[in-house]
Design a protein around this motif. Structure first.
Motif, PDB file in Angstrom:
ATOM      1  N   ILE A 113       0.847  -1.199   0.000  1.00 16.53           N
ATOM      2  CA  ILE A 113       0.000   0.000   0.000  1.00 16.53           C
ATOM      3  C   ILE A 113       0.881   1.246   0.000  1.00 16.53           C
ATOM      4  CG2 ILE A 113      -1.608   1.372   1.404  1.00 16.53           C
ATOM      5  CD1 ILE A 113      -2.928  -1.341   2.182  1.00 16.53           C
ATOM      6  N   MET A 114       1.909   1.243   0.833  1.00 16.78           N
ATOM      7  CA  MET A 114       2.826   2.389   0.860  1.00 16.78           C
ATOM      8  C   MET A 114       3.444   2.615  -0.517  1.00 16.78           C
ATOM      9  SD  MET A 114       4.984   2.253   4.383  1.00 16.78           S
ATOM     10  CE  MET A 114       4.217   2.526   5.963  1.00 16.78           C
ATOM     11  N   LEU A 115       3.960   1.544  -1.115  1.00 18.95           N
ATOM     12  CA  LEU A 115       4.595   1.667  -2.433  1.00 18.95           C
ATOM     13  C   LEU A 115       3.604   2.134  -3.491  1.00 18.95           C
ATOM     14  CD1 LEU A 115       6.896  -1.480  -2.405  1.00 18.95           C
ATOM     15  CD2 LEU A 115       7.620   0.930  -2.432  1.00 18.95           C
ATOM     16  N   THR A 116       2.406   1.580  -3.460  1.00 23.16           N
ATOM     17  CA  THR A 116       1.383   1.982  -4.426  1.00 23.16           C
ATOM     18  C   THR A 116       1.085   3.469  -4.296  1.00 23.16           C
ATOM     19  OG1 THR A 116       0.384  -0.222  -4.453  1.00 23.16           O
ATOM     20  CG2 THR A 116      -1.018   1.607  -5.138  1.00 23.16           C
ATOM     21  N   ASN A 117       0.910   3.940  -3.071  1.00 23.05           N
ATOM     22  CA  ASN A 117       0.638   5.368  -2.856  1.00 23.05           C
ATOM     23  C   ASN A 117       1.813   6.229  -3.322  1.00 23.05           C
ATOM     24  OD1 ASN A 117      -1.924   5.029  -1.790  1.00 23.05           O
ATOM     25  ND2 ASN A 117      -1.253   5.093   0.328  1.00 23.05           N
TER      26      ASN A 117
END
Length: 163
Positions: A113-117
């Motif tokens: 999720i962090m990477l996607t954001n």
């Protein structure tokens, strides 16, 4: 009156508080939002209600600092893999994706999720956590490439949201 027209649900869900209001599917459609097949638009669960009330408090904090807020539902067309809880855009141009983490997520999921954001644009990411979720979020932040770590800020939720 909105309840009479079928545009809001209204119920006293929490003891000792006023009524909680939520938009119906019809109201969301009138406001121009897409309502997916099978999407719940009825009475919120207690977990969702807690998250929504805390997010409303966080939203006010950003707006008091001059930010324009965009809610999760309005971000659906822009974010397809993961929807952040909100987007705060400040007058000087900073764009901050906001995530409220009340429960621990599996570490790979949280990192993804962090990477996607971070890869979805030139955003700063603000995580708002409980004391219980802070260390898990911080651990995943530290596992990111250094250039990404600097764009992620983790905050403990203020005491007033627990009242």
């Amino acid at each position: 009156r909105l309840a009479e027209y079928g545009l809001i649900g209204k119920e006293r869900i929490l003891a000792g508080t006023g009524s909680i209001l939520w938009p119906t599917a019809e109201a969301l459609k009138l406001a121009g939002f897409r309502v997916n097949r099978g999407e719940r638009t009825d009475r919120p669960s207690l977990a969702l209600l807690r998250h929504s009330l805390i997010l409303a408090e966080i939203r006010l904090m950003y707006e008091l600092k001059g930010a324009k807020w965009t809610c999760e539902r309005a971000l659906r067309n822009e974010f397809t893999d993961h929807l952040p809880d909100g987007l705060a855009i400040f007058p000087e141009g900073d764009q901050v994706l906001v995530e409220v983490e009340l429960t621990a997520k599996e570490s790979n999921r949280l990192r993804n999720i962090m990477l996607t954001n971070l890869e979805s644009g030139d955003y700063l990411i603000n995580y708002w956590t409980t004391p219980e979720t802070f260390s898990a979020v911080e651990k995943q932040r530290l596992n990111l490439p250094k250039s990404y770590q600097d764009r992620v800020c983790i905050h403990l939720l203020p005491e007033e949201v627990y009242v």
